[in-house]
Design an enzyme around this catalytic site. Structure first.
Site, PDB file in Angstrom:
ATOM      1  N   ASN A 182     -44.319  18.105  70.737  1.00 51.50           N
ATOM      2  CA  ASN A 182     -44.574  16.875  71.494  1.00 51.50           C
ATOM      3  C   ASN A 182     -43.211  16.396  72.007  1.00 51.50           C
ATOM      4  O   ASN A 182     -42.456  15.751  71.281  1.00 51.50           O
ATOM      5  CB  ASN A 182     -45.221  15.852  70.548  1.00 51.50           C
ATOM      6  CG  ASN A 182     -45.535  14.551  71.250  1.00 51.50           C
ATOM      7  OD1 ASN A 182     -45.196  14.367  72.424  1.00 51.50           O
ATOM      8  ND2 ASN A 182     -46.167  13.644  70.523  1.00 51.50           N
ATOM      9  N   ARG A 232     -48.226  19.093  73.565  1.00 54.89           N
ATOM     10  CA  ARG A 232     -48.887  17.865  74.000  1.00 54.89           C
ATOM     11  C   ARG A 232     -48.311  17.502  75.372  1.00 54.89           C
ATOM     12  O   ARG A 232     -47.093  17.409  75.531  1.00 54.89           O
ATOM     13  CB  ARG A 232     -48.618  16.740  73.013  1.00 54.89           C
ATOM     14  CG  ARG A 232     -49.225  15.435  73.490  1.00 54.89           C
ATOM     15  CD  ARG A 232     -48.555  14.246  72.870  1.00 54.89           C
ATOM     16  NE  ARG A 232     -49.139  13.033  73.418  1.00 54.89           N
ATOM     17  CZ  ARG A 232     -48.477  11.896  73.536  1.00 54.89           C
ATOM     18  NH1 ARG A 232     -47.221  11.817  73.157  1.00 54.89           N
ATOM     19  NH2 ARG A 232     -49.053  10.838  74.030  1.00 54.89           N
ATOM     20  N   HIS A 278     -54.138   8.939  75.046  1.00 56.80           N
ATOM     21  CA  HIS A 278     -54.615   9.126  73.654  1.00 56.80           C
ATOM     22  C   HIS A 278     -55.906   9.951  73.616  1.00 56.80           C
ATOM     23  O   HIS A 278     -56.659   9.878  72.649  1.00 56.80           O
ATOM     24  CB  HIS A 278     -54.922   7.777  72.957  1.00 56.80           C
ATOM     25  CG  HIS A 278     -53.723   6.963  72.612  1.00 56.80           C
ATOM     26  ND1 HIS A 278     -53.770   5.593  72.552  1.00 56.80           N
ATOM     27  CD2 HIS A 278     -52.467   7.302  72.283  1.00 56.80           C
ATOM     28  CE1 HIS A 278     -52.594   5.115  72.217  1.00 56.80           C
ATOM     29  NE2 HIS A 278     -51.769   6.142  72.047  1.00 56.80           N
ATOM     30  N   ARG A 310     -45.421  -3.061  74.457  1.00 55.34           N
ATOM     31  CA  ARG A 310     -46.009  -3.071  75.809  1.00 55.34           C
ATOM     32  C   ARG A 310     -46.975  -4.243  75.949  1.00 55.34           C
ATOM     33  O   ARG A 310     -47.694  -4.578  75.012  1.00 55.34           O
ATOM     34  CB  ARG A 310     -46.762  -1.768  76.063  1.00 55.34           C
ATOM     35  CG  ARG A 310     -45.844  -0.595  76.342  1.00 55.34           C
ATOM     36  CD  ARG A 310     -46.636   0.700  76.448  1.00 55.34           C
ATOM     37  NE  ARG A 310     -46.250   1.628  75.409  1.00 55.34           N
ATOM     38  CZ  ARG A 310     -46.986   2.656  75.017  1.00 55.34           C
ATOM     39  NH1 ARG A 310     -48.155   2.899  75.561  1.00 55.34           N
ATOM     40  NH2 ARG A 310     -46.558   3.452  74.057  1.00 55.34           N
ATOM     41  N   GLY A 337     -51.958   4.117  63.100  1.00 54.08           N
ATOM     42  CA  GLY A 337     -51.246   3.494  61.975  1.00 54.08           C
ATOM     43  C   GLY A 337     -51.801   2.138  61.591  1.00 54.08           C
ATOM     44  O   GLY A 337     -51.941   1.829  60.398  1.00 54.08           O
ATOM     45  N   GLU A 353     -54.087  14.461  65.887  1.00 50.31           N
ATOM     46  CA  GLU A 353     -53.978  15.073  67.217  1.00 50.31           C
ATOM     47  C   GLU A 353     -53.408  16.488  67.131  1.00 50.31           C
ATOM     48  O   GLU A 353     -53.777  17.363  67.909  1.00 50.31           O
ATOM     49  CB  GLU A 353     -53.077  14.204  68.099  1.00 50.31           C
ATOM     50  CG  GLU A 353     -53.730  12.897  68.492  1.00 50.31           C
ATOM     51  CD  GLU A 353     -52.734  11.800  68.802  1.00 50.31           C
ATOM     52  OE1 GLU A 353     -52.129  11.259  67.845  1.00 50.31           O
ATOM     53  OE2 GLU A 353     -52.553  11.481  69.979  1.00 50.31           O
TER      54      GLU A 353
END
Ligand code: AMP
Length: 405
Positions: free
Chosen positions: A10, A91, A180, A241, A331, A385
């Site tokens: 990733n 990814r 996601h 964000r 998380g 993932e």
């Protein structure tokens, strides 16, 4: 040891996460993070057999130096491990409209990832660097790209279009893509198993709540709407964000308050969300601790996070009609019993009732139902993932071997 091992990469612009994953059971044999690329203190930390290790990398190291170190000093030291690798799985954040599934990487695929750079300017160039470096390190192995956007390609136009002039979509690709997707796909697969239904009959809402957060409506096993937009900035309140906001705020700050576009984007991406509201931290554990100490701005951050999320979840009753389960992951979703409790309270119109004891004990990687018997189903499912990436990589390599045979 299983022979179905996949090195999952990733690659970000200044860091690289990696894991050696057993595609058969999702076990991570080695996992780690290289960070501070192109800086004098570039470094690498990793966990192997439960033991944590770390090293500094040569100053100014980036993707190729990190991958070379991982291969030469970590993987090759474990006797026979590299020979068990079936593929390298990457990814990739943005696949635009081209990729609805994972693919074996060839030059055409790399060109297409390059064409999506304007949609993910920080991520896609880094993915290409990672792919090139992995091709050098493992010339004999197939490389597979798994796209964050792929699962969301089933959204209907009424969900993915912005109410802008149609040409901006047709000619410039301006639309909701969602992110996601690999996590939401994994949650859908696991939910189908838990609900004893075929995937094609599963209607769920998947709330992936981590530093980045998104919520997705899944009907008959397919994404029909999601909260992230053309980029990962839209939707929920996140760690740093802002999520959704009135676009005129950007014009106002630049035209009337003297900010540059770069400054505004830095604010929206790195100084907003939980960090911006609380003035303390983007870390949900810290926000929770401060909230419990009656810090009013931590409480405001927590309340805004939950309120926005609950509104999104409620709105997905529209595309879904029937909701088989509401699922928390990431998380925060996996560990914060407080958030889950607050969300169900805000959604009381849907007759949700919490099993308080199950909610409190379903943490630290546990999965399970946390709703009471008289409630619609609410579950926690830890996401994985890397396992999806490893499974897709193994499946694509097997398919190409069959075709080539
Ligand atoms: P992720 O991006 O999925 O790794 O999630 C990171 C977020 O999960 C951070 O905001 C963490 O503070 C949060 N998190 C991790 N453990 C807990 C916990 N026990 N309680 C609340 N939040 C947590």
């Amino acid at each position: 040891m299983s022979s179905k091992l996949v090195l999952v990469l990733n690659c970000g612009s200044s860091s690289l996460k990696f894991a050696v994953v057993n595609a058969e059971n999702g076990e991570n044999l080695i996992s780690g993070l290289a960070e501070c690329f192109n800086l004098t203190d570039a470094r690498l930390k990793w966990t192997i057999n439960g033991k944590k290790e770390s090293t500094s990398l040569p100053p100014m190291s980036a993707h190729s130096e990190a991958i070379a170190y991982i291969v030469d000093h970590i993987i090759k030291k474990e006797t026979g491990l590299a020979s068990k690798f079936v593929a390298i799985g990457h990814r990739v954040v943005h696949g635009g409209e081209k990729f609805t599934h994972s693919v074996l990487i060839d030059e055409d695929v790399i060109n297409s990832i390059e064409k999506c750079i304007s949609l993910a300017p920080l991520h896609n160039p880094a993915h290409i660097l990672g792919i090139r470096a992995a091709q050098v390190a493992f010339p004999e192995l197939s490389q597979v790209a798994v796209f964050d956007t792929a699962f969301h390609q089933s959204m209907p136009a009424k969900a993915f279009m912005y109410a802008l002039p149609y040409e901006l979509y047709k000619e410039k690709g301006i639309r909701r893509y969602g992110m996601h997707g690999t996590s939401h796909l994994f949650i859908t697969q696991e939910a189908a198993k838990a609900l004893h239904k075929p995937i094609s009959e599963v209607n769920i809402i998947s709330a992936h709540l981590g530093n980045g957060a998104s919520v997705t409506a899944i009907k008959n096993g397919q994404c029909v709407d999601t909260s992230m937009g053309m980029t990962p900035l839209a939707g929920l309140v996140m760690g740093t964000r802002c999520g959704d906001l009135d676009p005129s705020i950007i014009e106002h700050l630049i035209a009337h308050e003297g900010y540059t576009l770069e400054q505004v984007m830095d604010i929206l991406q790195k100084q907003s969300g939980l960090l911006g509201i609380s003035g303390i931290s983007s870390d949900f554990r810290t926000i929770t601790e401060e909230h419990l100490k009656n810090n009013p701005r931590a409480t405001l951050a927590l309340d805004m996070f939950c309120y926005r999320l609950a509104k999104y979840i409620a709105s997905y009753a529209v595309p879904l009609g029937r909701i088989d389960a509401l699922i928390f992951t990431g998380g925060i979703g996996e560990n914060s019993a407080l958030v889950r409790q607050k969300i169900l309270e805000l959604l009381s119109i849907f007759s949700y009732h919490l099993d308080t004891e199950k909610n409190a004990t379903t943490i630290l990687g546990k999965s399970g139902i946390i709703s009471a018997k008289n409630s619609p189903v609410v579950m926690v499912i830890p996401t994985n993932e890397e396992w999806v990436i490893a499974q897709d990589a193994v499946a694509l390599v097997a398919k190409s071997a069959l075709i080539g045979a």
